[in-house]
Scaffold this active site. Structure first.
Site, PDB file in Angstrom:
ATOM      1  CD1 TRP A   1      -2.562   1.567   0.767  1.00 18.56           C
ATOM      2  CD2 TRP A   1      -1.241   2.279   2.364  1.00 18.56           C
ATOM      3  NE1 TRP A   1      -2.929   2.634   0.812  1.00 18.56           N
ATOM      4  CE2 TRP A   1      -2.147   3.715   2.053  1.00 18.56           C
ATOM      5  CE3 TRP A   1       0.091   2.215   3.977  1.00 18.56           C
ATOM      6  CZ2 TRP A   1      -2.114   4.536   2.615  1.00 18.56           C
ATOM      7  CZ3 TRP A   1      -0.621   3.678   4.402  1.00 18.56           C
ATOM      8  CH2 TRP A   1      -1.159   5.008   3.548  1.00 18.56           C
TER       9      TRP A   1
ATOM     10  CG  ASP B   1     -12.512  10.474  -1.468  1.00 20.44           C
ATOM     11  OD1 ASP B   1     -12.788   9.289  -0.636  1.00 20.44           O
ATOM     12  OD2 ASP B   1     -12.469  10.072  -1.819  1.00 20.44           O
ATOM     13  CG  ASP B   2     -14.987   7.523   2.893  1.00 19.70           C
ATOM     14  OD1 ASP B   2     -16.283   6.696   3.398  1.00 19.70           O
ATOM     15  OD2 ASP B   2     -14.377   6.157   3.154  1.00 19.70           O
TER      16      ASP B   2
ATOM     17  CD1 TRP C   1     -14.918   0.037  -7.456  1.00 23.79           C
ATOM     18  CD2 TRP C   1     -17.151   0.120  -8.075  1.00 23.79           C
ATOM     19  NE1 TRP C   1     -16.367  -1.230  -7.218  1.00 23.79           N
ATOM     20  CE2 TRP C   1     -17.449  -1.687  -7.697  1.00 23.79           C
ATOM     21  CE3 TRP C   1     -18.416   0.790  -9.063  1.00 23.79           C
ATOM     22  CZ2 TRP C   1     -18.632  -2.493  -7.721  1.00 23.79           C
ATOM     23  CZ3 TRP C   1     -19.449  -0.639  -8.767  1.00 23.79           C
ATOM     24  CH2 TRP C   1     -19.559  -1.611  -8.951  1.00 23.79           C
ATOM     25  CG  ASP C   2     -11.983   3.438  -2.836  1.00 21.55           C
ATOM     26  OD1 ASP C   2     -10.521   2.198  -2.762  1.00 21.55           O
ATOM     27  OD2 ASP C   2     -11.589   4.259  -0.990  1.00 21.55           O
TER      28      ASP C   2
ATOM     29  CG  ASN D   1     -10.304   1.382   0.886  1.00 18.87           C
ATOM     30  OD1 ASN D   1      -9.521   2.234   0.608  1.00 18.87           O
ATOM     31  ND2 ASN D   1     -11.562   2.015   1.444  1.00 18.87           N
TER      32      ASN D   1
ATOM     33  CG  ASP E   1      -4.492   5.690  -0.690  1.00 14.44           C
ATOM     34  OD1 ASP E   1      -5.320   6.079  -1.711  1.00 14.44           O
ATOM     35  OD2 ASP E   1      -5.013   5.283   0.280  1.00 14.44           O
TER      36      ASP E   1
HETATM   37  C1  DGJ Z   1      -8.736   4.787  -0.121  1.00 15.56           C
HETATM   38  C2  DGJ Z   1      -8.400   5.633  -1.449  1.00 15.56           C
HETATM   39  O1  DGJ Z   1      -7.286   5.213  -1.894  1.00 15.56           O
HETATM   40  C3  DGJ Z   1      -8.595   7.022  -0.714  1.00 15.56           C
HETATM   41  O2  DGJ Z   1      -8.439   8.042  -2.067  1.00 15.56           O
HETATM   42  C4  DGJ Z   1      -9.842   7.641  -0.045  1.00 15.56           C
HETATM   43  O3  DGJ Z   1     -10.408   7.277  -0.833  1.00 15.56           O
HETATM   44  C5  DGJ Z   1     -10.181   6.427   1.002  1.00 15.56           C
HETATM   45  N1  DGJ Z   1      -9.955   4.993   0.509  1.00 15.56           N
HETATM   46  C6  DGJ Z   1     -11.390   7.226   1.734  1.00 15.56           C
HETATM   47  O4  DGJ Z   1     -11.823   5.531   2.503  1.00 15.56           O
END
Ligand code: DGJ
Length: 708
Positions: free
Chosen positions: A169, A329-330, A440-441, A443, A508
């Protein structure tokens, strides 16, 4: 173009030739284009095979492993027939490349079981990249199990180094080159997603040139190179056989994801071929060739802590600088005030949005900005309305504590009910907000692959089939929307996703210094047209380092420009700088986003690195050059450029930066600019003291042809 001479097929691309002898499943040649047209007989009997199976005297890694009804794993696939298809066959349920070309279909049958193995090789009229896939069909009356079905096998002779793009990451796709010697090396993902750790793009490099491979798939993958004592170098790429066992009932078939391969004389030539292929034969839809908007994203500016006023302030400042799209965003839904809750609750948080998503989106649109929205459709928090009402939607192994990465669980996308639910709620978010862009994330990767009535060996792939079913339905429903994929940055940065998402959040890590490497690593296999690249605040939130605003912009010009900070907090001077940056970017956007993209220097070794984008007619170009270290009394930093017309003369200027007013301007021949090293005497002239800083020193060069 595919030519046939008896059992021999010559697959020709503009610059390469692949020669296959179908009846014996041999590769006779793959490399630089053959123009003589024949004389293959003396080359028959090649140890280079197009597939390999257990049960003969070939003990090198296998591309096909089939478990027969009696549990035995030997097969003897032998030639049956071949065809040249003018229509490229679709691969049911999976994304694949598209375009005009010809496909060679080869069929091999295992007589005792009547199982059939099909191999497909597609050549496109305008690309040096060849698409390859395979399929197993159960022609018997009993159930069998596919234990491995690679998409492509290429056998070479000699020793190759294996180049992979690995990381973590926030440090994705760092280039690593390994001498394998004799033995086997795997590059793979068992995480359920293609992963931050090991991208499916790999290169085998030898004396005869470079061979690149990639997979059009976003799940578990495996690319291996085995070099034997007898001199064979076998590359096998495909879906990972880790925990894989796929039941094939009589008459059923299993199709591999599609792989792509390309021969080129150098890394640069390989990258250009991959870029052109992806832009033409992978990315699709309205946005394929459209200039992408300059966006502002509020994530690093606010994280979860925002309200209507904060958002509108950022949007207002952004509009003033020339930004075109605001991305929320989120944090806009349910009671999402941190990452512990509400994933799955795709209804508006009235308080944070000041009266709902549409209300906020309309206010932003009234300012003259487009509106974009973030979603993370594949996930669920246990603290959510969705989990309370549908706990069975979550992916969990019954009776075991699930692993909670980023406090969340994955949805069981292998279940059709869950797929339909996701399509419905996410379509509703897009429709009710009127978003013209969706991020579209995803995580976290999978850890508890389990679904009721789904055999364990099928789970990972069934998840992917469910995922593709969802993204294909949603992207088809909203053909005008620009989709940007994301996976905690660039964790699922792969060709499968680029069939649906026209761009992807590269990482990120927005630190210019780290980004230079991440973007350089990504550019080996992927074009700048898919790479989101943002200017963020300093000290950088990931590394704590600081770089001048102009440096952050220069590096972000290596991808699709965006800003990701609270723009309402910029000083008056910074606002002016950003406005000038955006005006410059818009003026040169077509070139920067769609020109031929080269790497300069070496981001993974040495002090000098950068990138350069050249227009197709080679009349204009822009280069960004950077030194990563100020070496006291060291050599004058210098660089040579790429991609220009060697016989043309160019006027070369540097972009005026607020921290560098002494603009360079000269004319020079394309050959000189590419072969000599230009000394950058004043690259370190903007040495202001930046606290706690490992920083970059950058300049942007603009080339305009003045004489042919
Ligand atoms: C991970 C993404 O890469 C970020 O840019 C952001 O959207 C966060 N998630 C939000 O939870």
């Amino acid at each position: 173009m595919i030519r046939r001479k008896g059992p021999v097929f010559c697959l020709e691309t503009p610059n390469t030739t692949l020669v296959i002898k179908a009846d014996t499943a041999e590769y006779l040649y793959y490399g630089k284009k053959l123009v003589s047209g024949g004389g293959f007989e003396p080359f028959f009997g090649s140890p280079r095979k197009i597939f390999s199976q257990y049960g003969g005297d070939d003990y090198t890694e296998y591309s096909v492993l089939l478990e027969n009804a009696d549990g035995g794993m030997s097969t003897a696939f032998a030639f049956s027939k071949c065809k040249i298809l003018t229509e490229k066959p679709e691969i049911a349920g999976l994304p694949s490349s598209y375009g005009t070309g010809k496909t060679l279909e080869l069929k091999y049958v295992d007589l005792p079981t009547k199982a059939a193995l099909y191999l497909y090789y597609t050549v496109f009229d305008d690309s040096d990249v060849i698409a390859v896939s395979s399929k197993l069909v159960n022609g018997s009356k009993k159930e069998m199990h596919v234990r491995r079905l690679a998409s492509v096998q290429l056998d070479l002779m000699g020793d190759y180094s294996f180049v992979t793009f690995e990381g973590t990451w926030a440090r994705e796709r760092q280039k690593i080159s390994r001498e394998i010697g004799k033995g086997v090396f795997y590059n793979d993902s068992k995480k359920g997603g293609s992963s931050h750790d090991r991208n499916p793009f790999v290169i085998a490099e030898g004396e005869d040139g470079v061979y690149g491979f990639n997979l059009i798939y976003s799940g578990n993958h495996k690319e291996l190179l085995e070099q034997t004592q007898s001199g064979r170098a076998r590359i096998v790429c495909g879906i990972n056989d880790f925990m894989f066992r796929w039941a094939l009932a009589p008459g059923e078939e299993f199709a591999s994801p599609e792989a792509v391969m390309c021969y080129a004389p150098s890394e640069d030539a390989l990258s250009l071929a991959m870029h052109a292929f992806i832009s033409e034969h992978i990315v699709r839809g309205k946005w394929k060739k459209r200039e992408r908007p300059v966006l502002v994203n509020n994530w690093e500016g606010t994280y979860f802590d925002f309200n209507e006023e904060k958002i509108l302030n950022i949007a207002r400042a952004a509009k003033e600088t020339g930004v075109e799209l605001f991305v929320l965003d989120d944090g806009w839904f349910g009671n999402r005030c941190d990452d512990r809750r509400a994933l799955g609750d795709w209804f508006d948080n009235e308080e944070k949005t000041g009266g709902g998503l549409k209300h906020l989106a309309d206010k932003i649109r009234e300012m003259g900005l487009d509106f974009g929205i973030w979603v993370e459709p594949e996930m669920i928090n246990e603290d959510s309305e969705l989990y309370r009402s549908h706990p069975n939607f979550a992916m969990k192994v019954p009776g075991r504590e699930p692993t909670r990465m980023r406090n969340q669980l994955c949805l069981n996308l292998a279940d059709e009910k869950v797929q339909n639910y996701v399509v419905r709620v996410i379509s509703d978010v897009i429709a009710r907000s009127g978003a013209s862009y969706v991020k579209w994330d995803y995580n976290r990767m999978l850890t508890d692959p389990f679904g009721k009535n789904i055999p364990q060996g099928e789970y990972f792939h069934r998840y992917m089939l469910g995922y593709y079913r969802i993204v294909s339905r949603i992207t088809k429903k909203f053909p005008s929307v620009l989709f940007e994929g994301c996976s905690g940055g660039g964790g699922r940065f792969d060709l499968g996703n680029f069939c649906y998402f026209q761009q992807y959040w590269t990482s990120d890590d927005t630190d210019a210094r780290e980004r230079l490497k991440i973007q350089a690593g990504s550019s080996y296999g992927y074009p700048q047209t898919v790479m989101g690249a943002h200017v963020s605040a300093c000290p950088n939130h990931q590394t704590g380092d600081s770089n001048p605003l102009e440096t952050r912009f220069n590096i972000a010009c290596g991808g699709l420009l965006g800003y990701e900070l609270d723009m309402s907090k910029l000083t008056e001077d910074e606002m002016k700088t950003v406005a000038a940056q955006i005006a410059f970017y818009k003026e040169n956007r077509k070139l920067l986003q769609f020109g031929d993209h080269y790497r300069l220097g070496d981001a993974f070794g040495g002090n000098m690195a950068g990138f350069m984008t050249v227009s197709k007619d080679k009349n204009t170009a822009i280069a960004v050059v950077s030194a990563s270290e100020y070496i006291i009394c060291g050599p004058v930093p210098s660089i040579s450029f790429k991609g220009l017309n060697p016989s043309a003369v160019y006027e070369v200027t540097t972009r005026e930066q607020v921290n560098y007013k002494n603009v360079l301007s000269f004319t020079a021949g394309g050959d000189l600019l590419m072969n000599a090293k230009l000394p950058l005497h004043d690259l370190y002239s903007d040495t202001q003291s930046w606290e706690n800083s490992r920083r970059l020193y950058t300049r942007m060069f603009i080339f305009k042809k003045v004489k042919s």
